[in-house]
Design an enzyme around this catalytic site. Sequence first.
Site, PDB file in Angstrom:
ATOM      1  N   TRP A 321      57.175  37.320   3.859  1.00  0.00           N
ATOM      2  CA  TRP A 321      55.746  36.288   4.406  1.00  0.00           C
ATOM      3  C   TRP A 321      54.106  36.726   4.511  1.00  0.00           C
ATOM      4  O   TRP A 321      53.173  36.059   4.596  1.00  0.00           O
ATOM      5  CB  TRP A 321      56.408  36.269   6.496  1.00  0.00           C
ATOM      6  CG  TRP A 321      55.746  38.670   6.016  1.00  0.00           C
ATOM      7  CD1 TRP A 321      55.996  39.042   5.814  1.00  0.00           C
ATOM      8  CD2 TRP A 321      55.198  38.847   7.885  1.00  0.00           C
ATOM      9  NE1 TRP A 321      55.818  40.317   6.316  1.00  0.00           N
ATOM     10  CE2 TRP A 321      54.531  40.011   7.762  1.00  0.00           C
ATOM     11  CE3 TRP A 321      54.247  38.340   8.421  1.00  0.00           C
ATOM     12  CZ2 TRP A 321      55.246  41.302   8.220  1.00  0.00           C
ATOM     13  CZ3 TRP A 321      53.823  39.030   9.603  1.00  0.00           C
ATOM     14  CH2 TRP A 321      53.894  40.513   9.487  1.00  0.00           C
ATOM     15  N   ASP A 322      54.019  38.024   3.144  1.00  0.00           N
ATOM     16  CA  ASP A 322      53.088  38.314   3.250  1.00  0.00           C
ATOM     17  C   ASP A 322      52.358  37.168   2.158  1.00  0.00           C
ATOM     18  O   ASP A 322      51.225  37.060   2.758  1.00  0.00           O
ATOM     19  CB  ASP A 322      53.661  38.871   1.837  1.00  0.00           C
ATOM     20  CG  ASP A 322      54.647  40.534   1.861  1.00  0.00           C
ATOM     21  OD1 ASP A 322      55.053  40.078   2.648  1.00  0.00           O
ATOM     22  OD2 ASP A 322      54.048  41.420   0.920  1.00  0.00           O
ATOM     23  N   GLU A 463      60.106  47.110  11.116  1.00  0.00           N
ATOM     24  CA  GLU A 463      61.192  47.247  10.182  1.00  0.00           C
ATOM     25  C   GLU A 463      61.826  48.446  10.788  1.00  0.00           C
ATOM     26  O   GLU A 463      63.303  48.451  10.745  1.00  0.00           O
ATOM     27  CB  GLU A 463      61.406  46.214   9.027  1.00  0.00           C
ATOM     28  CG  GLU A 463      60.569  45.259   8.654  1.00  0.00           C
ATOM     29  CD  GLU A 463      60.730  45.272   7.154  1.00  0.00           C
ATOM     30  OE1 GLU A 463      59.843  46.488   5.844  1.00  0.00           O
ATOM     31  OE2 GLU A 463      60.463  43.180   6.415  1.00  0.00           O
ATOM     32  N   LYS A 575      56.526  50.963  12.373  1.00  0.00           N
ATOM     33  CA  LYS A 575      56.185  51.169  10.573  1.00  0.00           C
ATOM     34  C   LYS A 575      54.775  50.655  10.607  1.00  0.00           C
ATOM     35  O   LYS A 575      53.850  50.871   9.424  1.00  0.00           O
ATOM     36  CB  LYS A 575      57.455  49.447  10.097  1.00  0.00           C
ATOM     37  CG  LYS A 575      57.252  50.034   8.431  1.00  0.00           C
ATOM     38  CD  LYS A 575      57.969  48.993   7.656  1.00  0.00           C
ATOM     39  CE  LYS A 575      58.121  49.488   6.395  1.00  0.00           C
ATOM     40  NZ  LYS A 575      58.430  48.611   5.558  1.00  0.00           N
ATOM     41  N   GLN A 576      54.335  49.535  11.404  1.00  0.00           N
ATOM     42  CA  GLN A 576      53.138  48.470  10.769  1.00  0.00           C
ATOM     43  C   GLN A 576      53.201  47.456  12.064  1.00  0.00           C
ATOM     44  O   GLN A 576      53.366  48.108  12.652  1.00  0.00           O
ATOM     45  CB  GLN A 576      53.777  47.597   9.716  1.00  0.00           C
ATOM     46  CG  GLN A 576      54.401  46.963  10.063  1.00  0.00           C
ATOM     47  CD  GLN A 576      55.267  46.274   8.776  1.00  0.00           C
ATOM     48  OE1 GLN A 576      56.697  46.858   7.895  1.00  0.00           O
ATOM     49  NE2 GLN A 576      54.432  44.507   8.541  1.00  0.00           N
TER      50      GLN A 576
HETATM   51  O1  IFM Z   1      56.871  41.541   4.341  1.00  0.00           O
HETATM   52  C1  IFM Z   1      56.436  43.035   3.930  1.00  0.00           C
HETATM   53  C2  IFM Z   1      57.571  43.482   5.291  1.00  0.00           C
HETATM   54  O2  IFM Z   1      56.461  43.076   6.170  1.00  0.00           O
HETATM   55  C3  IFM Z   1      57.642  45.358   5.207  1.00  0.00           C
HETATM   56  N1  IFM Z   1      58.376  45.344   3.771  1.00  0.00           N
HETATM   57  C4  IFM Z   1      57.898  45.119   2.750  1.00  0.00           C
HETATM   58  C5  IFM Z   1      57.474  43.253   2.024  1.00  0.00           C
HETATM   59  C6  IFM Z   1      57.072  43.366   1.304  1.00  0.00           C
HETATM   60  O3  IFM Z   1      55.401  43.045   1.356  1.00  0.00           O
END
Ligand code: IFM
Length: 716
Positions: A321-322, A463, A575-576
Amino acid sequence: MDVWSYTLEGYNAEDTVINGNRFLIGNGYMGYRGTMDEWGRAELAAVNLAGLYDQNGDKWREPVNAPNGLFAKLFLDGKPVSLGETPALRHSQTVRFRDGLHCRDTDFGAVRIQSVRFASMAEPHLLASRLTLTFQKSGRAELLCGVVTELWDINGPHLFDFAYRRGPVLLAEARTGELSVPVAAAQATVCDFPRGEETEENENGVFRRIRFDAEPGTAYTVTLLSAVCTGLDGPEPGERAVFLCETARAEGFESLLAAHRAKWETLWQNSCVELRGCDEAARALNASLYHLHSIAPRHAGSLSIPARGLSGQTYKGAVFWDSEMFLFPVFAHTEPELAKSLLRYRIDTLPGALKKAAEYGFRGAFYPWESQEGGAEGCTDYNVTDVFTHRPIRTYFRDRQIHISGDVAYAFWRYYEITGDTSLFLEGGAEVILQCARFYLSRAHSRVDTDKVELLDVIGPDEYHERVNNNAFTNMMAAHCLSRVPALTEVLAGAAPGYMDGLIEKLDYQDDLRLLRGVAPKLCPVFAEGEVVEQFDGYFALEDCTPDTVRSRLLDEREYWGTNHGVAAHTQVIKQADVIAMMALFPSLFSAGTVERNWRFYEPRTEHGSSLSSCMYALTACRFGRSDLAWEHFLKTASIDLEGGGKHWAGEIYIGGTHPAANGGAWMIAVLGFAGLSLQAGELTLTPRLPPQIRSLRFTAAGKQITVTHDGWTAG
Ligand code: IFM
């Protein structure tokens, strides 16, 4: 400080892997890691190809590395001269952002080796390098040049049946194991001094030995030209590679370099963001855009960009999705043709998404979490290896990170919003949106008692919390996707009368159409003004602690924080950016006060364990007028590849490389955040919120030269 280059003085063996990423050059067709001319597999030298994958047995499928046709190793009086093996008096390595050049300068005492290398922006198949050797004393010199076929692979080997051709141009040809796609790399050399030459081949490749008597004080220049072609480009890639080398040799290094530089200059014309006031930030921003340009697939009309760009086979070379969330916005604003290429990749890989949905028993399009060639799902059920047991851990990214389909649909809609261009919808984008919406219709559950519609057992962007119910981000993306169908119908009714009727007929979509209008509002997360949005059902009941507390519980530095038994799973540590990512993507839905309240709640609970995180926090901080809070997140995001930052391990799996999403994120923070640019159908507005560290920003948008200062903005 030169904001257009980055130089590292001295040599430290431990930085070899990071430097390979930091000094990467590329042209979208291939990436060439920032390694020394004389290095090979042990130092992770690699020519990483875009869009060509191979699977060896039941190992992970990953992109193919081509043979290295820029190899050159000097022997002086029979002894190898090689950084790391031979002591150096002085060494420096430079990457130049403006014109995509890699330079090294190593003084070994007896000889100084300098080289200038580029991956041609003008001819995507071409790599070129010019070596200058200057000796201190006379001696017998031998330069071993050639195409090295002993390759660094993570899950290889991928190339088989090597065949070599010797002659004025050296050629190595092979085929991939899985689909027998031919891969060829050729090398031509140009020397301007008397020498003896002979060629040879062995299990490591095909080589030319260039022998000469070195005179002290004389500079000996050798040009290496290498062409890489594969069966994906057309027939007879070997012949094509030889032809390209011959043509390049006839053209000459200077002329090739001039064409390469001219192309880079045109790229910067539209994309350059001139940041004044902080050189460190200006250089990091230039570096970010440099990396994006180096991996942008301009040679193809339909290709996307892997999460680690072209820096190697990490993350299986897959598209996440990046691409839609972090790379697409830069290109949509600066180079819409490229943005189209990224989205066409999703149109062309729709069959893969339909197949994946069907495999899970759903209708519509469920895009791969890690998309490879043709939309094949690269994500495995066991995507992380446990550091204690060395056993693969069951992860659910593949099956439950269903926001991916909504992310894809979101980007198609954003393309239309930004450019006002409906052509991508007609090329297949409309069908993508309809099929993604259909997927959510079949994936959602309806509750009888509350009349709510839910998405159960999912993973949001965070995640570390797997298999949760009603992740706000996911529900929002799904609701947005569903609501795009009527919006699209309205837009196309004017732009392409009859098109949607035909599509609805073709996809037998009448029932879905009736259903989705009612479902979208019931799926949308509930939020109240000024309140913190709960990331998923039950999140607030988890242990409230900080990332540092969670970190202190680790028994091993590389231990994976997520999955059911991970140290973060039962805490509020994420995580994010997740809720904050949602707020960044839907600015009009949340007041500045609500965003700030959520930011202050979630930021201290965020590990920022993904390079995608800080960008979202920075963007939202700008929205509530606190660009000072955004500044550290901006610096971290923009300088990630200069610093060699980001995580390098997920459990025992190597995840290092460059960080395209952060590179795109840096641009987003500067232009969409600090300058506050908004483009709607080509019409721009700006809401500047420059942090104190920035004096001014200058960039091009909608064909206008924009200057933003603390006093306001001008468009010329
Ligand atoms: O797409 C990301 C995900 O959100 C977090 N882990 C790494 C992936 C690739 O950058």
